[in-house]
Design a protein around this motif. Sequence first.
Motif, PDB file in Angstrom:
ATOM      1  N   VAL A  27      13.593  53.584  25.590  1.00 51.29           N
ATOM      2  CA  VAL A  27      14.217  52.861  24.480  1.00 51.29           C
ATOM      3  C   VAL A  27      13.847  53.513  23.150  1.00 51.29           C
ATOM      4  CG1 VAL A  27      14.419  50.641  23.273  1.00 51.29           C
ATOM      5  CG2 VAL A  27      14.290  50.700  25.782  1.00 51.29           C
ATOM      6  N   ASP A  28      12.594  53.924  23.006  1.00 55.62           N
ATOM      7  CA  ASP A  28      12.158  54.599  21.775  1.00 55.62           C
ATOM      8  C   ASP A  28      12.905  55.916  21.580  1.00 55.62           C
ATOM      9  OD1 ASP A  28      10.320  52.525  21.373  1.00 55.62           O
ATOM     10  OD2 ASP A  28       8.776  53.573  22.530  1.00 55.62           O
ATOM     11  N   VAL A  29      13.116  56.647  22.670  1.00 52.74           N
ATOM     12  CA  VAL A  29      13.861  57.909  22.605  1.00 52.74           C
ATOM     13  C   VAL A  29      15.298  57.633  22.152  1.00 52.74           C
ATOM     14  CG1 VAL A  29      14.769  59.820  24.004  1.00 52.74           C
ATOM     15  CG2 VAL A  29      12.403  59.056  24.329  1.00 52.74           C
ATOM     16  N   VAL A  30      15.900  56.595  22.694  1.00 47.08           N
ATOM     17  CA  VAL A  30      17.263  56.221  22.317  1.00 47.08           C
ATOM     18  C   VAL A  30      17.320  55.856  20.832  1.00 47.08           C
ATOM     19  CG1 VAL A  30      19.046  54.439  22.610  1.00 47.08           C
ATOM     20  CG2 VAL A  30      18.011  55.535  24.622  1.00 47.08           C
ATOM     21  N   GLU A  31      16.372  55.054  20.375  1.00 48.92           N
ATOM     22  CA  GLU A  31      16.393  54.615  18.974  1.00 48.92           C
ATOM     23  C   GLU A  31      16.207  55.784  18.006  1.00 48.92           C
ATOM     24  OE1 GLU A  31      15.706  50.173  18.115  1.00 48.92           O
ATOM     25  OE2 GLU A  31      13.818  50.944  18.933  1.00 48.92           O
ATOM     26  N   GLU A  56      37.608  49.262  27.749  1.00 43.55           N
ATOM     27  CA  GLU A  56      37.292  48.387  26.612  1.00 43.55           C
ATOM     28  C   GLU A  56      35.870  48.652  26.110  1.00 43.55           C
ATOM     29  OE1 GLU A  56      38.072  44.475  28.159  1.00 43.55           O
ATOM     30  OE2 GLU A  56      40.240  44.713  27.952  1.00 43.55           O
ATOM     31  N   HIS A  57      34.947  48.899  27.033  1.00 47.22           N
ATOM     32  CA  HIS A  57      33.579  49.243  26.642  1.00 47.22           C
ATOM     33  C   HIS A  57      33.578  50.572  25.866  1.00 47.22           C
ATOM     34  CE1 HIS A  57      31.938  46.729  30.247  1.00 47.22           C
ATOM     35  NE2 HIS A  57      32.424  45.977  29.280  1.00 47.22           N
ATOM     36  N   PHE A  58      34.390  51.510  26.320  1.00 47.74           N
ATOM     37  CA  PHE A  58      34.516  52.783  25.618  1.00 47.74           C
ATOM     38  C   PHE A  58      34.940  52.528  24.170  1.00 47.74           C
ATOM     39  CE2 PHE A  58      37.419  56.180  24.223  1.00 47.74           C
ATOM     40  CZ  PHE A  58      36.580  57.278  24.285  1.00 47.74           C
ATOM     41  N   ARG A  59      35.932  51.679  23.981  1.00 43.02           N
ATOM     42  CA  ARG A  59      36.409  51.365  22.627  1.00 43.02           C
ATOM     43  C   ARG A  59      35.290  50.714  21.808  1.00 43.02           C
ATOM     44  NH1 ARG A  59      41.336  50.655  20.195  1.00 43.02           N
ATOM     45  NH2 ARG A  59      42.458  50.660  22.164  1.00 43.02           N
ATOM     46  N   GLN A  60      34.533  49.818  22.417  1.00 43.70           N
ATOM     47  CA  GLN A  60      33.426  49.155  21.705  1.00 43.70           C
ATOM     48  C   GLN A  60      32.393  50.181  21.246  1.00 43.70           C
ATOM     49  OE1 GLN A  60      31.958  46.288  24.521  1.00 43.70           O
ATOM     50  NE2 GLN A  60      33.801  45.016  24.374  1.00 43.70           N
ATOM     51  N   VAL A  61      32.066  51.117  22.110  1.00 43.82           N
ATOM     52  CA  VAL A  61      31.074  52.136  21.751  1.00 43.82           C
ATOM     53  C   VAL A  61      31.631  53.057  20.667  1.00 43.82           C
ATOM     54  CG1 VAL A  61      29.619  54.019  22.601  1.00 43.82           C
ATOM     55  CG2 VAL A  61      29.946  51.980  24.003  1.00 43.82           C
ATOM     56  N   LEU A  62      32.902  53.376  20.756  1.00 38.52           N
ATOM     57  CA  LEU A  62      33.525  54.177  19.703  1.00 38.52           C
ATOM     58  C   LEU A  62      33.420  53.452  18.361  1.00 38.52           C
ATOM     59  CD1 LEU A  62      35.129  56.591  18.676  1.00 38.52           C
ATOM     60  CD2 LEU A  62      37.221  55.420  19.452  1.00 38.52           C
ATOM     61  N   THR A  63      33.634  52.155  18.349  1.00 37.41           N
ATOM     62  CA  THR A  63      33.504  51.366  17.121  1.00 37.41           C
ATOM     63  C   THR A  63      32.075  51.421  16.596  1.00 37.41           C
ATOM     64  OG1 THR A  63      35.319  49.914  17.789  1.00 37.41           O
ATOM     65  CG2 THR A  63      33.796  49.048  16.132  1.00 37.41           C
ATOM     66  N   ARG A  74      19.202  49.804  32.495  1.00 34.30           N
ATOM     67  CA  ARG A  74      19.034  50.463  31.194  1.00 34.30           C
ATOM     68  C   ARG A  74      19.596  49.619  30.054  1.00 34.30           C
ATOM     69  NH1 ARG A  74      18.233  56.852  31.238  1.00 34.30           N
ATOM     70  NH2 ARG A  74      16.333  56.721  32.489  1.00 34.30           N
ATOM     71  N   PHE A  75      20.752  49.004  30.250  1.00 30.51           N
ATOM     72  CA  PHE A  75      21.317  48.162  29.191  1.00 30.51           C
ATOM     73  C   PHE A  75      20.449  46.929  28.959  1.00 30.51           C
ATOM     74  CE2 PHE A  75      25.906  49.787  30.007  1.00 30.51           C
ATOM     75  CZ  PHE A  75      25.617  50.963  29.345  1.00 30.51           C
ATOM     76  N   HIS A 116      14.773  45.333  23.928  1.00 28.91           N
ATOM     77  CA  HIS A 116      13.833  46.040  23.054  1.00 28.91           C
ATOM     78  C   HIS A 116      14.411  46.704  21.809  1.00 28.91           C
ATOM     79  CE1 HIS A 116      10.633  45.368  25.904  1.00 28.91           C
ATOM     80  NE2 HIS A 116      11.378  45.856  26.869  1.00 28.91           N
ATOM     81  N   LEU A 117      15.734  46.819  21.690  1.00 31.48           N
ATOM     82  CA  LEU A 117      16.274  47.457  20.484  1.00 31.48           C
ATOM     83  C   LEU A 117      15.905  46.648  19.243  1.00 31.48           C
ATOM     84  CD1 LEU A 117      19.866  48.626  21.505  1.00 31.48           C
ATOM     85  CD2 LEU A 117      17.932  50.086  20.873  1.00 31.48           C
ATOM     86  N   ALA A 118      15.589  47.346  18.165  1.00 26.11           N
ATOM     87  CA  ALA A 118      15.195  46.681  16.916  1.00 26.11           C
ATOM     88  C   ALA A 118      16.377  45.978  16.248  1.00 26.11           C
ATOM     89  CB  ALA A 118      14.586  47.700  15.954  1.00 26.11           C
ATOM     90  N   ASP A 119      17.576  46.538  16.384  1.00 24.14           N
ATOM     91  CA  ASP A 119      18.777  45.967  15.775  1.00 24.14           C
ATOM     92  C   ASP A 119      19.273  44.804  16.646  1.00 24.14           C
ATOM     93  OD1 ASP A 119      21.467  45.374  15.154  1.00 24.14           O
ATOM     94  OD2 ASP A 119      21.924  47.443  14.623  1.00 24.14           O
ATOM     95  N   PRO A 120      19.193  43.551  16.152  1.00 27.79           N
ATOM     96  CA  PRO A 120      19.560  42.400  16.986  1.00 27.79           C
ATOM     97  C   PRO A 120      21.037  42.376  17.391  1.00 27.79           C
ATOM     98  CG  PRO A 120      19.022  41.688  14.745  1.00 27.79           C
ATOM     99  CD  PRO A 120      18.729  43.156  14.827  1.00 27.79           C
ATOM    100  N   THR A 121      21.911  42.881  16.544  1.00 30.95           N
ATOM    101  CA  THR A 121      23.339  42.911  16.887  1.00 30.95           C
ATOM    102  C   THR A 121      23.585  43.900  18.024  1.00 30.95           C
ATOM    103  OG1 THR A 121      23.911  42.340  14.616  1.00 30.95           O
ATOM    104  CG2 THR A 121      25.661  43.297  15.968  1.00 30.95           C
ATOM    105  N   LEU A 122      22.974  45.068  17.922  1.00 28.87           N
ATOM    106  CA  LEU A 122      23.117  46.073  18.973  1.00 28.87           C
ATOM    107  C   LEU A 122      22.441  45.596  20.264  1.00 28.87           C
ATOM    108  CD1 LEU A 122      24.435  48.812  19.326  1.00 28.87           C
ATOM    109  CD2 LEU A 122      22.284  49.875  18.621  1.00 28.87           C
ATOM    110  N   ALA A 123      21.303  44.932  20.135  1.00 29.48           N
ATOM    111  CA  ALA A 123      20.613  44.384  21.308  1.00 29.48           C
ATOM    112  C   ALA A 123      21.517  43.382  22.029  1.00 29.48           C
ATOM    113  CB  ALA A 123      19.295  43.740  20.900  1.00 29.48           C
ATOM    114  N   ALA A 124      22.171  42.509  21.283  1.00 30.43           N
ATOM    115  CA  ALA A 124      23.073  41.520  21.890  1.00 30.43           C
ATOM    116  C   ALA A 124      24.246  42.209  22.589  1.00 30.43           C
ATOM    117  CB  ALA A 124      23.573  40.545  20.830  1.00 30.43           C
ATOM    118  N   HIS A 125      24.754  43.267  21.983  1.00 28.54           N
ATOM    119  CA  HIS A 125      25.844  44.033  22.598  1.00 28.54           C
ATOM    120  C   HIS A 125      25.404  44.563  23.966  1.00 28.54           C
ATOM    121  CE1 HIS A 125      29.165  46.869  22.982  1.00 28.54           C
ATOM    122  NE2 HIS A 125      28.282  47.818  23.193  1.00 28.54           N
ATOM    123  N   TYR A 126      24.202  45.109  24.030  1.00 30.04           N
ATOM    124  CA  TYR A 126      23.731  45.667  25.292  1.00 30.04           C
ATOM    125  C   TYR A 126      23.357  44.585  26.308  1.00 30.04           C
ATOM    126  CZ  TYR A 126      24.523  50.389  23.989  1.00 30.04           C
ATOM    127  OH  TYR A 126      25.171  51.556  23.663  1.00 30.04           O
TER     128      TYR A 126
END
Length: 191
Positions: free
Chosen positions: A13-17, A64-71, A122-123, A129-139
Amino acid sequence: MRRLRHDTPRAWVDVVERDLVAFLQDHAANEQRVSRAALTLAIQHPERETLVRELVDVSIEELEHFRQVLTLLEARGAGLGRDHPDPYMRALMKRISTPDREEWLLRRLVLFAIVERRGYERFALLGEHLADPTLAAHYQELARSEARHHALYLRLARQYFDGARVDPLLDRYLDLEAEAMRAQPLGPTLH
């Protein structure tokens, strides 16, 4: 859900962040690949009506997930990266290849179930553990989707093939997947 035989370390997760854009680009590439793989299975087996219906739905959901990640990438001022081959999937597909059409279907259904299980793991880690709560909720939401897909691929394998064939293959492929995952460097990639 079957337990994987190699756990992703929390350090991933740290590597990803540290390189979130690279991770999101890899994630987008993987979403389009799994969308295409589900659709390909449906097209190759038109005689299996349940499989066709279910996997077309999976393909659409993955797109649809692809589109979300693109966004998510665009919100960070980035776009899609180059789609590089996935060494994890390449290693796994090479190990399960067979010229027998029916056996190839069974092997892919079982393998795709395990790959979806890895995606769930992984998701879920990112969601926790992601620091960004919006991104954490997405995952967290994506983890739930991966769990459904894991169950679907196993259900389809058991619907079309005898459990006496599915379960030993699942056991063997869990070992193959763990070996392939251990061989991957810890990077900002989905696999």
